[in-house]
Write a protein that holds these residues in place. Structure first.
Motif, mmCIF file in Angstrom:
data_model
loop_
_atom_site.group_PDB
_atom_site.id
_atom_site.type_symbol
_atom_site.label_atom_id
_atom_site.label_comp_id
_atom_site.label_asym_id
_atom_site.label_seq_id
_atom_site.Cartn_x
_atom_site.Cartn_y
_atom_site.Cartn_z
ATOM 1 N N ILE A 1 32.107 89.348 43.754
ATOM 2 C CA ILE A 1 33.261 88.585 44.263
ATOM 3 C C ILE A 1 34.132 89.450 45.175
ATOM 4 C CG2 ILE A 1 33.264 87.200 42.149
ATOM 5 C CD1 ILE A 1 35.866 88.562 41.341
ATOM 6 N N PHE B 1 36.593 84.625 42.938
ATOM 7 C CA PHE B 1 36.155 84.547 44.323
ATOM 8 C C PHE B 1 37.210 83.850 45.181
ATOM 9 C CE2 PHE B 1 34.501 81.491 47.414
ATOM 10 C CZ PHE B 1 33.941 82.341 48.360
ATOM 11 N N PHE C 1 39.021 85.399 48.328
ATOM 12 C CA PHE C 1 38.853 84.713 49.617
ATOM 13 C C PHE C 1 40.193 84.634 50.345
ATOM 14 C CE2 PHE C 1 39.247 80.936 52.201
ATOM 15 C CZ PHE C 1 38.094 80.917 52.970
ATOM 16 N N GLY D 1 34.069 87.379 48.565
ATOM 17 C CA GLY D 1 35.370 86.731 48.717
ATOM 18 C C GLY D 1 36.146 87.191 49.944
#
Length: 277
Positions: A221, A149, A153, A225
């Protein structure tokens, strides 16, 4: 009720003239994601399974994804803004650059386009290559989902930061280089993180691959993310980094022009130059 409709963006999809523009924008987003998954995921298959290659060529994949984004932004940007990515769309929504209804429509067609691109890729590949994942992004087994994640991100963050910078209306000089800068940001993300998460940067891209390959491991994710990173980047740029308004620039340019004209009058021997305003 009026404010509620304004927040939703009902006016963006209510008149026949606007609807025509919206349909063109949706088609552009669909085609952009179709090409992204077809060429980008195709390069992953080539990297891993082409007989002539004996080791992974991550540069090939990075450049392919970067180039296809460059091409799509360059050719489709005037139609839809070339978001081509739910993380970009949600980031733009967070700062008021797109309304709810239109944003949701963008995300839906982005996912459908990516799905179509992966489906076409599968249809054109030899059957023995169908078990390769068809370019699906997967988490490195040495990483936890939370670490994955984190990588996604920052991939979403850097992409939306670049998009925000080149699309800043107060930076007209950045517009010409925008498609190249966005493409390079995508290439950068793949070079830096492809070994960790497959470097999705784009929930729609991973969604299309997941549907066709049937691989859904840690799928969350690749949505949470990049979208979280995109929102943070858009808000930081909007409230802390955006360029000064053009009004200030125009005032500076005006006084610079006046000073230049006065100097030219002096050179021409005009005694009244100092009275010029």
């Amino acid at each position: 009720m009026g404010n509620f409709k304004e927040v939703l963006g009902v006016n963006e999809v209510s008149s026949s003239k606007v609807i025509d523009a919206v349909w063109k924008a949706l088609l552009a987003e669909f085609l952009g994601n179709l090409l992204l998954n077809f060429f980008g995921c195709g390069s992953v298959v080539v990297m891993l399974f082409a007989p002539a290659l004996h080791k992974p060529d991550f540069l090939l994949v990075s450049l392919t994804f970067g180039l296809v984004i460059f091409v799509c932004v360059q050719s489709l940007g005037h139609v839809s803004g070339a978001h081509l990515n739910p993380a970009v769309t949600v980031g733009m929504f967070a700062v008021g650059n797109i309304k709810v209804i239109k944003g949701l429509m963008y995300i839906i067609v982005q996912c459908l386009g990516a799905l179509a691109g992966s489906a076409i890729l599968k249809a054109l590949l030899p059957e023995e290559w169908h078990d390769t994942g068809l370019g699906m992004t997967t988490l490195n087994p040495k990483l936890t989902a939370l670490q994955g994640f984190g990588f996604e991100f920052f991939l979403g963050f850097v992409l939306v930061l670049v998009v925000s910078g080149v699309c800043d209306p107060n930076r007209p000089e950045a517009k010409a280089a925008g498609p190249l800068a966005i493409g390079l940001a995508v290439a950068l993300g793949h070079m830096g993180a492809i070994s960790f998460t497959g470097s999705s940067m784009n929930p729609a891209r991973t969604f299309g691959s997941a549907v066709i390959s049937g691989i859904w491991d840690n799928h969350w994710i690749y949505w949470v993310g990049p979208i979280a990173g995109g929102i943070v980047a858009a808000l930081i740029y909007q409230h802390a980094l955006r360029a000064p308004t053009l009004t200030t620039v125009k005032i500076i340019e005006r006084y610079s022009t006046v000073a230049d004209e006065k100097e030219l009058r002096r050179l021409d021997g005009n005694k009244d130059a100092d009275n010029f305003a």
